[in-house]
Design a protein around this motif. Structure first.
Motif, PDB file in Angstrom:
ATOM      1  N   UNK A   1      -5.362   0.207  -3.361  1.00 39.55           N
ATOM      2  CA  UNK A   1      -5.143   1.528  -2.763  1.00 39.55           C
ATOM      3  C   UNK A   1      -6.046   2.569  -3.416  1.00 39.55           C
ATOM      4  N   UNK A   2      -6.151   2.535  -4.737  1.00 44.89           N
ATOM      5  CA  UNK A   2      -7.005   3.486  -5.447  1.00 44.89           C
ATOM      6  C   UNK A   2      -8.468   3.310  -5.074  1.00 44.89           C
ATOM      7  N   UNK A   3      -8.910   2.065  -4.959  1.00 49.02           N
ATOM      8  CA  UNK A   3     -10.294   1.819  -4.555  1.00 49.02           C
ATOM      9  C   UNK A   3     -10.554   2.328  -3.140  1.00 49.02           C
ATOM     10  N   UNK A   4      -9.583   2.181  -2.267  1.00 52.37           N
ATOM     11  CA  UNK A   4      -9.721   2.723  -0.912  1.00 52.37           C
ATOM     12  C   UNK A   4      -9.838   4.235  -0.908  1.00 52.37           C
ATOM     13  N   UNK A   5      -9.033   4.893  -1.746  1.00 48.89           N
ATOM     14  CA  UNK A   5      -9.116   6.356  -1.844  1.00 48.89           C
ATOM     15  C   UNK A   5     -10.446   6.800  -2.457  1.00 48.89           C
TER      16      UNK A   5
ATOM     17  N   UNK B   1      -2.988  -3.278 -14.489  1.00 44.33           N
ATOM     18  CA  UNK B   1      -3.046  -2.492 -13.258  1.00 44.33           C
ATOM     19  C   UNK B   1      -2.551  -3.364 -12.107  1.00 44.33           C
ATOM     20  N   UNK B   2      -1.462  -2.962 -11.447  1.00 46.98           N
ATOM     21  CA  UNK B   2      -0.972  -3.760 -10.318  1.00 46.98           C
ATOM     22  C   UNK B   2      -2.023  -3.860  -9.212  1.00 46.98           C
ATOM     23  N   UNK B   3      -2.078  -5.014  -8.569  1.00 54.27           N
ATOM     24  CA  UNK B   3      -3.091  -5.265  -7.537  1.00 54.27           C
ATOM     25  C   UNK B   3      -3.012  -4.268  -6.382  1.00 54.27           C
ATOM     26  N   UNK B   4      -1.801  -3.939  -5.957  1.00 55.23           N
ATOM     27  CA  UNK B   4      -1.637  -2.999  -4.837  1.00 55.23           C
ATOM     28  C   UNK B   4      -2.166  -1.615  -5.212  1.00 55.23           C
ATOM     29  N   UNK B   5      -1.895  -1.195  -6.447  1.00 57.59           N
ATOM     30  CA  UNK B   5      -2.387   0.110  -6.893  1.00 57.59           C
ATOM     31  C   UNK B   5      -3.912   0.091  -7.002  1.00 57.59           C
ATOM     32  N   UNK B   6      -4.462  -1.019  -7.448  1.00 55.48           N
ATOM     33  CA  UNK B   6      -5.921  -1.147  -7.555  1.00 55.48           C
ATOM     34  C   UNK B   6      -6.582  -1.044  -6.176  1.00 55.48           C
TER      35      UNK B   6
ATOM     36  N   UNK C   1       0.827  -1.192   0.000  1.00 50.85           N
ATOM     37  CA  UNK C   1       0.000   0.000   0.000  1.00 50.85           C
ATOM     38  C   UNK C   1       0.870   1.253   0.000  1.00 50.85           C
ATOM     39  N   UNK C   2       1.953   1.228   0.753  1.00 50.62           N
ATOM     40  CA  UNK C   2       2.828   2.387   0.828  1.00 50.62           C
ATOM     41  C   UNK C   2       3.448   2.699  -0.531  1.00 50.62           C
ATOM     42  N   UNK C   3       3.846   1.643  -1.260  1.00 44.68           N
ATOM     43  CA  UNK C   3       4.422   1.853  -2.587  1.00 44.68           C
ATOM     44  C   UNK C   3       3.386   2.417  -3.559  1.00 44.68           C
ATOM     45  N   UNK C   4       2.156   1.988  -3.432  1.00 44.50           N
ATOM     46  CA  UNK C   4       1.098   2.483  -4.316  1.00 44.50           C
ATOM     47  C   UNK C   4       0.826   3.958  -4.049  1.00 44.50           C
ATOM     48  N   UNK C   5       0.753   4.343  -2.783  1.00 42.05           N
ATOM     49  CA  UNK C   5       0.551   5.764  -2.451  1.00 42.05           C
ATOM     50  C   UNK C   5       1.739   6.575  -2.927  1.00 42.05           C
ATOM     51  N   UNK C   6       2.944   6.028  -2.743  1.00 40.92           N
ATOM     52  CA  UNK C   6       4.144   6.724  -3.215  1.00 40.92           C
ATOM     53  C   UNK C   6       4.097   6.894  -4.732  1.00 40.92           C
ATOM     54  N   UNK C   7       3.649   5.863  -5.445  1.00 38.91           N
ATOM     55  CA  UNK C   7       3.551   5.960  -6.909  1.00 38.91           C
ATOM     56  C   UNK C   7       2.551   7.041  -7.316  1.00 38.91           C
TER      57      UNK C   7
END
Length: 116
Positions: A53-57, A46-51, A1-7
């Protein structure tokens, strides 16, 4: 999750830098989203972590509208003077968003049928 937010933040920063460097009259985060879209199209998925994290946002998207609404409320005197262009811009943007969303949905449904 941290890497996705950083991205997401890196792409927002890249958009800000691009807009400032080229002098484009666009919001930096919008340019960052376009860069992110281009990167995801190039990557091919779409990487799973980015998906996740984005859905959470997106689940808390209404919180992001607090600042713009507060800005509009602080400018009520100016808006009352120029209310016709303000209302026209709001209605035009809403209509444009609805049309683009409908066309995108049609395109995606046709694309999904072809894949089946």
């Amino acid at each position: 999750m941290l890497y996705a937010i950083a991205a997401l933040l890196v792409f927002q920063l890249a958009g800000e830098i691009l807009v400032q460097w080229l002098g484009i009259p666009l919001p930096g985060p919008l340019a960052g989203m376009v860069l992110l879209l281009a990167a995801l199209c190039f990557y091919g998925r779409l990487p799973d972590k980015l998906r996740s994290t984005s859905n959470g946002l997106l689940g808390h998207l209404m919180l992001l509208f607090i600042a713009p609404v507060a800005g509009v409320v602080t400018q009520l005197e100016r808006i009352s003077q120029d209310w016709i262009p303000f209302v026209a811009a709001c209605l035009g943007a809403t209509a444009l968003t609805m049309v683009v969303s409908a066309l995108t949905l049609q395109f995606m449904l046709k694309r999904a049928k072809r894949r089946q």
